[in-house]
Design an enzyme around this catalytic site. Structure first.
Site, PDB file in Angstrom:
ATOM      1  N   PRO A 148       0.805  -1.233   0.000  1.00 38.87           N
ATOM      2  CA  PRO A 148       0.000   0.000   0.000  1.00 38.87           C
ATOM      3  C   PRO A 148       0.830   1.271   0.000  1.00 38.87           C
ATOM      4  O   PRO A 148       0.335   2.344  -0.353  1.00 38.87           O
ATOM      5  CB  PRO A 148      -0.819  -0.116   1.293  1.00 38.87           C
ATOM      6  CG  PRO A 148      -0.848  -1.572   1.601  1.00 38.87           C
ATOM      7  CD  PRO A 148       0.462  -2.114   1.122  1.00 38.87           C
TER       8      PRO A 148
ATOM      9  N   ARG B  21      -3.068  -7.895 -21.881  1.00 38.63           N
ATOM     10  CA  ARG B  21      -4.043  -7.410 -22.863  1.00 38.63           C
ATOM     11  C   ARG B  21      -3.431  -6.422 -23.850  1.00 38.63           C
ATOM     12  O   ARG B  21      -4.028  -6.142 -24.887  1.00 38.63           O
ATOM     13  CB  ARG B  21      -5.266  -6.812 -22.171  1.00 38.63           C
ATOM     14  CG  ARG B  21      -5.011  -5.572 -21.380  1.00 38.63           C
ATOM     15  CD  ARG B  21      -6.192  -5.195 -20.494  1.00 38.63           C
ATOM     16  NE  ARG B  21      -7.431  -5.046 -21.245  1.00 38.63           N
ATOM     17  CZ  ARG B  21      -7.778  -3.962 -21.920  1.00 38.63           C
ATOM     18  NH1 ARG B  21      -6.941  -2.927 -21.962  1.00 38.63           N
ATOM     19  NH2 ARG B  21      -8.915  -3.892 -22.562  1.00 38.63           N
TER      20      ARG B  21
ATOM     21  N   GLU C 273       2.183  -8.921   8.108  1.00 37.76           N
ATOM     22  CA  GLU C 273       2.410  -7.494   8.322  1.00 37.76           C
ATOM     23  C   GLU C 273       3.364  -6.901   7.292  1.00 37.76           C
ATOM     24  O   GLU C 273       3.470  -5.691   7.168  1.00 37.76           O
ATOM     25  CB  GLU C 273       2.977  -7.254   9.732  1.00 37.76           C
ATOM     26  CG  GLU C 273       1.982  -7.460  10.853  1.00 37.76           C
ATOM     27  CD  GLU C 273       0.797  -6.518  10.762  1.00 37.76           C
ATOM     28  OE1 GLU C 273       1.017  -5.301  10.634  1.00 37.76           O
ATOM     29  OE2 GLU C 273      -0.344  -7.005  10.813  1.00 37.76           O
TER      30      GLU C 273
ATOM     31  N   ASP D  38      -9.188   2.632 -24.544  1.00 29.74           N
ATOM     32  CA  ASP D  38      -9.419   2.380 -23.127  1.00 29.74           C
ATOM     33  C   ASP D  38      -9.393   3.675 -22.326  1.00 29.74           C
ATOM     34  O   ASP D  38      -8.804   4.676 -22.734  1.00 29.74           O
ATOM     35  CB  ASP D  38      -8.320   1.472 -22.565  1.00 29.74           C
ATOM     36  CG  ASP D  38      -8.528   0.016 -22.933  1.00 29.74           C
ATOM     37  OD1 ASP D  38      -9.657  -0.338 -23.288  1.00 29.74           O
ATOM     38  OD2 ASP D  38      -7.553  -0.746 -22.860  1.00 29.74           O
TER      39      ASP D  38
END
Length: 263
Positions: free
Chosen positions: A97, A162, A124, A176
């Protein structure tokens, strides 16, 4: 290109790599994915890969030594089987994160390169010394926390696959969201032309311009929709498109009209 994935849960990857349109890239080895189960590099009866953190605190930390052995094995095999043309070491990606957010620009960069080693953490986190010694880039899906790095790794592999030749028609990914003009995608419609009413909802037609056969008008309508959606949901992307010179005079007129009260 080659992606080596170091993970505690290799079984999460197999179903994804075998289904959907992106399987073309994986089956053909355009995107060569190799899974490295971390417990294979752990020692002892229980193949332990985690322990309590120094300094105390909740949760467990992934041990440095199994990760070091796994990364050494990956790098050795890559050096033998898939050496970089310029002799550079492979990029090692850690999903966290605290990493930089994955964007379409970053995906395009990776899709044009030789691949990377993907390090999927759990618990963690990973002993910081492993990150300091080996990791080239830390990436995140967004401002939220997942149980591990496998889902971000799968998302990145799908996004890269893709973009490979022959997986999609070029027009599909050129239009896109977050493509080179920075804008979000426009709405799409298919049959029937009139979706029948339901309780509490009127009948819903396809916008008439899409049935007109007038290609220039359809293109303008789609562009206007992109501008409206992007301006409403991601004004930062409008600013980026403007700074990059991707907005025409017609685009600016549409945006000016959208900014008027009541629009």
């Amino acid at each position: 290109m080659r992606f080596d994935v170091v993970t505690l849960f290799p079984e999460l990857f197999a179903p994804h790599l075998a289904v959907g349109i992106t399987r073309r890239a994986f089956e053909s080895r355009l995107v060569d994915v190799r899974l490295w189960p971390l417990r294979d590099f752990a020692e002892g009866t229980y193949r332990r890969v985690d322990d309590r953190p120094f300094g105390g605190g909740p949760g467990m930390v992934m041990l440095a030594e199994p990760l070091e052995r796994a990364l050494a094995a990956v790098k050795a095999q890559r050096a033998e089987q898939s050496p970089a043309a310029d002799g550079t070491a492979p990029v090692v990606v850690h999903f966290t994160p605290t990493g930089e957010r994955i964007t379409q620009a970053l995906v395009r960069e990776l899709a044009a390169g030789p691949g990377a080693i993907l390090l999927c953490g759990r618990y963690e986190g990973i002993d910081q010394r492993v990150l300091d010694r080996h990791v080239t880039r830390e990436l995140s899906l967004g401002d939220f926390v997942l149980s591990g790095g496998e889902l971000p790794a799968l998302a990145l592999l799908d996004a890269v696959a893709r973009l490979q030749p022959g997986v999609l028609t070029p027009e599909s990914h050129e239009q896109d969201s977050f493509s080179e003009d920075f804008l979000l995608d426009c709405p799409h419609y298919s049959r029937p032309e009139l979706l029948q009413p339901t309780e509490g909802s009127d009948a819903l037609p396809v916008p008439p311009v899409l049935l007109s056969g007038h290609h220039a008008q359809i293109a303008r309508w789609r562009r206007d929709q992109q501008l409206a959606i992007t301006a409403h949901r991601r004004p930062d992307l409008i600013a980026a498109a403007r700074a990059a010179g991707r907005l025409s005079a017609a685009d600016e007129r549409v945006l000016k009209a959208l900014a008027q009260p009541g629009c």
